[in-house]
Design a protein around this motif. Structure first.
Motif, PDB file in Angstrom:
ATOM      1  N   GLY A  27      31.743  36.234  25.429  1.00 46.00           N
ATOM      2  CA  GLY A  27      32.737  36.730  25.443  1.00 46.00           C
ATOM      3  C   GLY A  27      32.573  37.770  24.253  1.00 46.00           C
ATOM      4  N   VAL A  35      30.478  40.212  30.804  1.00 45.24           N
ATOM      5  CA  VAL A  35      30.638  39.966  31.367  1.00 45.24           C
ATOM      6  C   VAL A  35      31.736  40.849  32.493  1.00 45.24           C
ATOM      7  CG1 VAL A  35      33.700  39.980  30.617  1.00 45.24           C
ATOM      8  CG2 VAL A  35      31.366  40.095  28.676  1.00 45.24           C
ATOM      9  N   GLU A  36      30.807  41.879  32.815  1.00 42.78           N
ATOM     10  CA  GLU A  36      31.547  42.622  34.651  1.00 42.78           C
ATOM     11  C   GLU A  36      31.234  42.095  35.497  1.00 42.78           C
ATOM     12  OE1 GLU A  36      32.016  47.519  33.445  1.00 42.78           O
ATOM     13  OE2 GLU A  36      29.735  46.713  33.710  1.00 42.78           O
ATOM     14  N   ALA A  61      33.394  39.105  35.832  1.00 36.57           N
ATOM     15  CA  ALA A  61      34.388  39.135  36.235  1.00 36.57           C
ATOM     16  C   ALA A  61      34.702  39.569  37.875  1.00 36.57           C
ATOM     17  CB  ALA A  61      35.442  40.625  35.590  1.00 36.57           C
ATOM     18  N   LEU A 116      41.651  43.213  30.064  1.00 35.15           N
ATOM     19  CA  LEU A 116      40.423  42.455  30.273  1.00 35.15           C
ATOM     20  C   LEU A 116      39.580  43.313  31.130  1.00 35.15           C
ATOM     21  CD1 LEU A 116      42.709  39.694  32.304  1.00 35.15           C
ATOM     22  CD2 LEU A 116      41.567  39.228  30.106  1.00 35.15           C
ATOM     23  N   ASN A 118      36.201  36.732  29.785  1.00 34.50           N
ATOM     24  CA  ASN A 118      36.897  37.716  29.477  1.00 34.50           C
ATOM     25  C   ASN A 118      38.231  37.736  28.596  1.00 34.50           C
ATOM     26  OD1 ASN A 118      38.231  40.271  30.483  1.00 34.50           O
ATOM     27  ND2 ASN A 118      37.871  39.544  32.812  1.00 34.50           N
TER      28      ASN A 118
END
Length: 393
Positions: free
Chosen positions: A21, A29-30, A33, A117, A187
């Motif tokens: 992060g 990060v995507e 996620a 987020l 996230n």
């Protein structure tokens, strides 16, 4: 990684998530996620099955005593929740006036931290066959039926169903949990929203964590005294469940770990498999402490009037309203929102702030819930006539 235990893997997952992060690489990060979206959806699907797979056979294996243990366990969980909320009220009302500038409410950013987020690249929803409460009631009906009937057909089916659920937990959920937790922390760190809210209410959150620790010490002191065991050793065995809950923010999602560590503490298998999924949905000591402390802090900053006689009714209702809410991250505060508005007099802005503050600290309240579940399971284990089995340790 196989040589490492679950606890080191969970800690590494948290640290890795924070590091990712901080790097601020959006695509990474995507991806995390997206994994969390798929895994979280699968967890939502499997949780009702876990409850049925463990609670129903657990009650059935207890035989004729199942009804009494079910009632006793439910009362025990509710009393523990009320004690936690009342304890938090007494401590907060004595400490917060010294830490906070009462009546000087100056916070205006009441944005829900989840809005900041990073979103999943794809949105996959695996609809559960039923909600948590339906699964719990169905498990009660099946379990009590198995306990009182002499037929083995349903019992054998439920025993085999339990083996399927256990296999899924061991082969899929437990190995992937560290990655799931890493994605959650990546996230949260990338968004930075939660960090800002924690910084603003840092003093309140420190008090909350201390209260969580104290209530856990109380619960395990009772459990340890009844069973003739060192409470610190019992708590140490529950740390994997604590850290799993910190990452998942869900008592229900932590059931597999809580169950394994409760058995490691020596609880009878049948008692553990009956009580842990049950307590995951009805025992809310950590969440009640968090809600009590956050709401009192806001009320003091806002200059609102309150007394223990009026606030105690709110605590009593929390223990009922939030049942099954811990299965969903942030579910406790959403379930309690109606009470917060009707009984405490929060308007839309204060309610929004309450949600934000709770979600920023939700992980630790959930961790207190599930760790306390292990203590209550040991208490039920004692009253059911079992001693802690050293062979399970």
């Amino acid at each position: 990684m196989k040589k490492f235990g679950l606890l080191p893997k969970l800690i590494l997952g948290i640290l890795a998530g924070i590091a990712i992060g901080k790097m601020k690489v959006l695509f990474v990060v995507e991806l995390l996620a997206t994994f969390n979206n798929i895994f979280g959806s699968f967890l939502g699907f499997i949780i009702p099955l876990i409850i049925i797979g463990f609670v129903a056979p657990g009650i059935g294996n207890l035989g004729k005593s199942a009804g009494k243990l079910l009632g006793g366990s439910t009362i025990l969980a509710y009393v523990s929740t009320i004690i936690a909320g009342s304890f938090a009220y007494v401590v907060d009302t004595n400490i917060f006036p010294k830490l906070l500038n009462v009546g000087s409410f100056i916070l205006h950013d009441t944005t829900n931290p989840e809005e900041a987020l990073v979103k999943s690249l794809i949105n996959i929803k695996i609809a559960p066959l039923m909600d948590v409460m339906t699964a719990l009631v169905l498990a009660f009906v099946l379990g009590l039926g198995i306990a009182y009937l002499k037929e083995d057909t349903v019992k054998k089916f439920m025993d085999e169903f339990q083996l399927i659920v256990e296999g899924t937990i061991k082969s899929v959920i437990i190995p992937l949990l560290p990655f799931h937790i890493s994605g959650i922390f990546a996230n949260m760190t990338y968004a930075g929203k939660v960090e800002m809210i924690i910084a603003v209410f840092a003093k309140v959150f420190v008090v909350i964590i201390i209260l969580h620790i104290l209530i856990l010490l109380f619960q395990y002191t009772v459990a340890g005294s009844l069973n003739g065991k060192n409470p610190i050793s019992l708590i140490r065995n529950m740390l994997p469940a604590y850290f799993t809950a910190v990452g998942t923010q869900s008592s229900a999602a932590t059931i597999p770990v809580t169950l394994a560590q409760t058995k490691k503490n020596g609880a009878n298998d049948g008692i553990a498999e009956f009580t842990v999924p049950l307590f995951a949905t009805i025992h809310l000591s950590g969440s009640t402490i968090t809600l009590t402390s956050c709401s009192l802090a806001i009320m003091m900053l806002e200059g609102m009037n309150f007394s223990f006689s009026s606030y105690f009714g709110f605590i009593l209702m929390l223990g009922v309203t939030m049942v099954a809410a811990p299965g969903v991250p942030g579910g406790a505060v959403m379930a309690a929102l109606g009470l917060i508005q009707s009984m405490l007099g929060f308007n839309a802005e204060l309610s929004s702030l309450m949600i934000a503050l709770y979600l920023a600290q939700d992980s630790f309240g959930t961790a207190c819930n599930v760790t306390g579940d292990g203590a209550l399971a040991l208490i039920v284990n004692k009253f059911a006539g079992f001693s802690l089995d050293k062979a399970n340790k």
